[in-house]
Scaffold this active site. Sequence first.
Site, short mmCIF file in Angstrom:
data_model
loop_
_atom_site.label_atom_id
_atom_site.label_comp_id
_atom_site.label_asym_id
_atom_site.label_seq_id
_atom_site.Cartn_x
_atom_site.Cartn_y
_atom_site.Cartn_z
N GLY A 212 76.64 46.32 81.89
CA GLY A 212 75.47 46.38 82.78
C GLY A 212 74.32 45.62 82.16
N LEU B 120 67.70 46.88 83.78
CA LEU B 120 66.63 47.15 82.83
C LEU B 120 67.16 47.81 81.57
CD1 LEU B 120 63.66 48.31 85.05
CD2 LEU B 120 63.93 46.16 83.82
N ALA B 121 68.01 48.82 81.72
CA ALA B 121 68.51 49.53 80.54
C ALA B 121 69.45 48.63 79.73
CB ALA B 121 69.21 50.82 80.95
N GLY B 122 70.41 48.02 80.40
CA GLY B 122 71.42 47.22 79.69
C GLY B 122 70.83 45.98 79.04
N HIS C 12 65.26 58.53 99.73
CA HIS C 12 63.92 57.97 99.74
C HIS C 12 63.33 58.04 101.14
CE1 HIS C 12 60.59 55.27 99.14
NE2 HIS C 12 60.86 55.20 97.85
N ARG D 140 59.07 62.58 96.94
CA ARG D 140 60.05 61.99 97.85
C ARG D 140 60.93 63.02 98.56
NH1 ARG D 140 61.87 56.88 94.04
NH2 ARG D 140 59.91 55.75 94.35
N GLU E 124 69.95 54.80 84.81
CA GLU E 124 70.38 55.62 85.94
C GLU E 124 71.78 56.18 85.74
OE1 GLU E 124 70.08 53.60 89.73
OE2 GLU E 124 70.62 55.37 90.88
N ARG F 188 63.60 62.49 91.18
CA ARG F 188 62.85 61.55 90.36
C ARG F 188 61.53 61.21 91.05
NH1 ARG F 188 62.07 56.40 90.51
NH2 ARG F 188 63.76 55.83 91.92
#
Lengths: 250, 639
Positions: free
Chosen positions: B42, B45-47, B268, B332, B427, B437
């Site tokens: 991945g 953003l994280a990966g 959402h 949300r 995620e 969240r």
Amino acid sequence: MNFKLKVWRQKNAVSPGSFKDYDAKDIPSEASFLEMLDIVNESLTGNSEDPIEFDSDCREGICGMCSLVINGIPHGPGKGTTCQVYMRRFTDGDTIWIEPFRAAAFSPIKDLVVDRSAFDRIIQAGGYIVVRTGSAPEANSLPVPKHNADLAMEAAACIGCGACVAACPNSSAMLFVAAKVSHLGLLPQGQAERETRAIHMVREMDELGFGNCRNYYECEAICPAEISATFIARLNRDYAAASAQEALTV
Amino acid sequence: MSMTLDSKVPSGPLERKWSKHRGESKLVAPNNRPKFDIIIVGSGLAGASAAATLGELGYNVKCFCFQDSARRAHSIAAQGGINAAKNYQNDGDSVFRLFYDTIKGGDFRSREANVHRLAEISLNIIDQCVAQGVPFAREYGGLLANRSFGGVQVSRTFYARGQTGQQLLLGAYQALEHEVAEGTVKMYPRTEMLDLVLVDGHAKGIVVRNLVTGEISTHAADTVVLATGGYGNVFYLSTNAKGCNVTATWRAHKRGALFANPCFTQIHPTCIPVSGPYQAKLTLMSESLRNDGRVWVPDKKKDPRPPGQIPESERDYYLERKYPSFGNLVPRDIASRNAKEVCDEGRGVGPSGLGVYLDFSDAIKRHGEDTIRERYGNLFEMYQNITNEDAYKTPMRIYPAVHYTMGGLWVDYNLMSTIPGLHVLGEANFSDHGANRLGASALMQGLSDGYFVIPSTIANYLATQLGKKVSANRPEFKAAESEVRLRINRLLSIKGKKSVTTFHRELGLLVWDKCGMARDAQGLKDALQKIPALREEFWQNVNVLGDGAEFNQALEHAGRVADFLEFAELMCLDALDRKESCGCHFRLESQTKEGEALRDDEHYCYVSAWEYTGPNTPANLVMEPLTFEYVKLSQRSYK
């Protein structure tokens, strides 16, 4: 709505391709262009014919994965990406030509899918600000005039789709390179590497087989992120300065 | 069989835990780092942030993504912003307040220590991103601008127009490409992970398919990091990109990683309503629109009048009426549930009756059209392009859609799953958002995990693995590879009558109906009957054309849908087990007199972590009790 499609089919990078005819039947006018192709693919699959391969992912115009040249125009009619084209733009009974993005530096993969990894290579050549994780100063310690920040954002909005290359008679990637050089060069954080960035990215672009810029402005006209061609002037200035600097230091 | 989960949360006061943990964590010496191979799956953003940072530290990183470039991961689509407790607005924000808002927003179903760490790191993230050249919005003095976002009463959200995810991802992507140029990271685009390889119980590699050539291969490493996003596409229609899938985390689950809270899925509130059965995905309209838009429906059921002809006195601004202190800015889950409620009453708008108005006319009167255009111009354009309606003149129509999944693989404080050596970020893990969240927190978590948490916690595992390198020639790799081949051949040999998309759509409708915005025992039991039958039919009757040794998108999709068909059952099982309502998980059986979610802390104050026990046997529930030392459990109230 019903359409006649003429779609570029190509088994792989080494086989020759050709246009094939398909009927797109009973397409709702609210469907997007890619949903129209989904519907055609469902019916092809039902008839045991190989579906048409095309790239897409986010389908909201931001990831830059979708491509397609529709009736000779990269990303088709209107502003934005292919995934944001809706069938209500066409007239019932239209014949629609669908081709991949074509450029020497984008080799074909299959049908409408091409390899745009050359763009990653250009970024590798200098499209970044080197900052070791954890070593950054306090964010508000460096004010950036709003005008510069806004202009940098306009350049940074590039989605890296490659339409500029597909639209350019020379298959130049100048708008793509200019957008990144301008985004980073407009910010105080990007000054240290500003000149080497411009020169390395342009050289990499040349080596990868993209053509040169002849100011046709086709790129600006087609860009789904509305990147202005004036950024190319900014790139040219940085490039010239870097070249002069390089000549002096040799 | 009984298994206990050790969260490895450090002892000591809450605000000292993370620095204490870093101080006590093991280190890998710089000269040893290049000896360690790290696989990251991945590049969102994280990966991407993990790959860039671990590469920079000197580790030998291989990063895989199914897209054609790391820059296209779905993080790119996040519009609204990223939270940080900078308190630049001097409006009373603090690390503790961000921590508290996140815990409360998550309806007290996340770990205090993880959430506090996230709030602390939020400060570093903004510094890092600004230094990389992320063009955040600024004020005229040149300093950073903020806005407020759903569910909180301070302005702590940093944003780059409506393209914050794009700009943060490009920052991480550029750092990643720099490391590629430096030779510390090797990128494998258009490559999909299809299985995890365990050696002596430790995660030591993966099986992948090259999506261009169809070639199957294995890669060995000292540790595997999954940053593969969420599973929202189990619902078929969602705001996720078409390619988002559960395969990497599901394969890891089947190899022994516990899957936590799969029923916590976020719907959402502000998406463009569904227009027809051909639809391939749903489009989100940023939550920031609720800062200026007012949500309403007509008082009368099935009111045929266009919105402009419905007088003020016959409109129900139901969020403002029911939640006077938060109004249109409620979290949300609450906004979504209320939209469903008014539509269920027959007061929904638009051709399908599944929509509510988001009206900007008051904001336009107050601030002028130009200001509204400056704030949301790109969103209004997007809306017009899709719906052919001008939201400057007529209210937008919105309806909730699946957007984010809080559940994911269970991880401890080091972000390591129950499989030693398997780390999970962003995620894809379950750790920080509890049952719901808050807006602008996904980007924060992805970057926190990737830039700041994993680079220090991964050493706790790697330091124990010096000299224990395994080769991809081991039989475990060959076995996993041949299982992958068998499965692909099976998918291609069925040649049934229904397309992959048909199955995916059927599954999506089923889980949306039974395990969507409201759930009850009867519906969930019904789904648990129907999912195995649908899965059975899939393996008898799916039609996947072409062959495996070529570019074949139908085959890619088939493998992902096959996994969704297994995963969906776990999601419903989890929803059935949790008889309380909390956050996004609304059980009809558990509500207050006013129809709000009724939590049951006495019986359900735990993380549900599910253990795979084999095909066609129910997963085994392992509980991680949640304890709260610094916040008082309270019924959430946004009134």
